[in-house]
Scaffold this motif. Structure first.
Motif, mmCIF file in Angstrom:
data_model
loop_
_atom_site.group_PDB
_atom_site.id
_atom_site.type_symbol
_atom_site.label_atom_id
_atom_site.label_comp_id
_atom_site.label_asym_id
_atom_site.label_seq_id
_atom_site.Cartn_x
_atom_site.Cartn_y
_atom_site.Cartn_z
ATOM 1 N N UNK A 40 28.421 29.909 55.782
ATOM 2 C CA UNK A 40 28.059 32.151 56.012
ATOM 3 C C UNK A 40 29.828 32.298 56.454
ATOM 4 N N UNK A 41 30.866 31.606 56.271
ATOM 5 C CA UNK A 41 31.992 32.322 56.064
ATOM 6 C C UNK A 41 31.774 32.457 54.695
ATOM 7 N N UNK A 42 31.751 31.751 53.716
ATOM 8 C CA UNK A 42 32.238 31.943 52.171
ATOM 9 C C UNK A 42 30.858 33.030 51.727
ATOM 10 N N UNK A 43 30.431 33.500 52.452
ATOM 11 C CA UNK A 43 29.027 33.691 51.893
ATOM 12 C C UNK A 43 29.606 34.928 51.280
ATOM 13 N N UNK A 44 28.481 35.669 50.311
ATOM 14 C CA UNK A 44 29.409 37.319 49.343
ATOM 15 C C UNK A 44 29.854 38.369 50.112
ATOM 16 N N UNK A 45 29.036 38.635 51.185
ATOM 17 C CA UNK A 45 29.765 40.010 52.171
ATOM 18 C C UNK A 45 31.390 40.049 52.564
ATOM 19 N N UNK A 46 31.300 38.424 52.882
ATOM 20 C CA UNK A 46 32.436 38.170 53.865
ATOM 21 C C UNK A 46 33.942 37.408 52.870
ATOM 22 N N UNK A 47 33.496 37.819 50.938
ATOM 23 C CA UNK A 47 34.056 37.168 50.081
ATOM 24 C C UNK A 47 35.397 38.455 49.280
ATOM 25 N N UNK A 48 36.753 38.014 48.895
ATOM 26 C CA UNK A 48 37.088 38.803 48.151
ATOM 27 C C UNK A 48 37.535 37.668 47.120
ATOM 28 N N UNK A 49 37.234 38.176 45.712
ATOM 29 C CA UNK A 49 37.902 37.137 44.793
ATOM 30 C C UNK A 49 38.656 38.425 44.094
ATOM 31 N N UNK A 50 39.824 37.903 43.433
ATOM 32 C CA UNK A 50 41.101 38.960 43.106
ATOM 33 C C UNK A 50 41.170 38.594 41.660
ATOM 34 N N UNK A 51 40.835 39.394 40.835
ATOM 35 C CA UNK A 51 41.479 39.153 39.304
ATOM 36 C C UNK A 51 42.799 39.171 38.979
ATOM 37 N N UNK A 52 43.198 39.099 38.949
ATOM 38 C CA UNK A 52 44.973 38.776 38.441
ATOM 39 C C UNK A 52 45.577 39.572 37.612
#
Length: 114
Positions: free
Chosen positions: A67-79
């Motif tokens: 649940x906590x790693x599902x799409x609404x809660x994830x930020x992924x950074x493109x460095x």
């Protein structure tokens, strides 16, 4: 070697790279500054919930982590060169992304603010 392969794809506990005795911590933490409550999760270091049977503990931890790693809660950074990312280490579930060190130089500084 890619970071995700550093322990053969295993957690720190399973790979034996986590040194030290097992320690009990509460599943729900209260942030000392904001008083916000958060879950202490992470498949890399959490081995179970002491008040539940092993199967129930595993199932609950898996459900919470999914649940906590599902799409609404994830930020992924493109460095990009010059980027700086800052997060509250006490309240953010985070992990390093793989880095091909044969192609990219990676410099990491850790700073703690009290």
């Amino acid at each position: 070697m890619l970071q995700s392969q550093a322990s053969g794809g295993q957690s720190s506990i399973a790979s034996g790279s986590l040194v030290g005795p097992e320690v009990e911590h509460p599943l729900v933490l209260t942030h000392p500054a904001t008083r916000a409550r958060s879950l202490l999760l992470g498949s890399m270091v959490i081995s179970g919930i002491t008040t539940l049977a092993e199967e129930d503990s595993r199932a609950l931890l898996e459900e919470l982590l999914q649940h906590t790693t599902s799409a609404p809660y994830v930020y992924s950074h493109r460095w990009e060169q010059g980027d700086l990312v800052v997060w509250d280490n006490l309240a953010t579930l985070h992990t390093a992304s793989p880095c091909d060190s044969s192609r990219h130089h990676r410099l990491l500084y850790r700073a703690a603010v009290q």
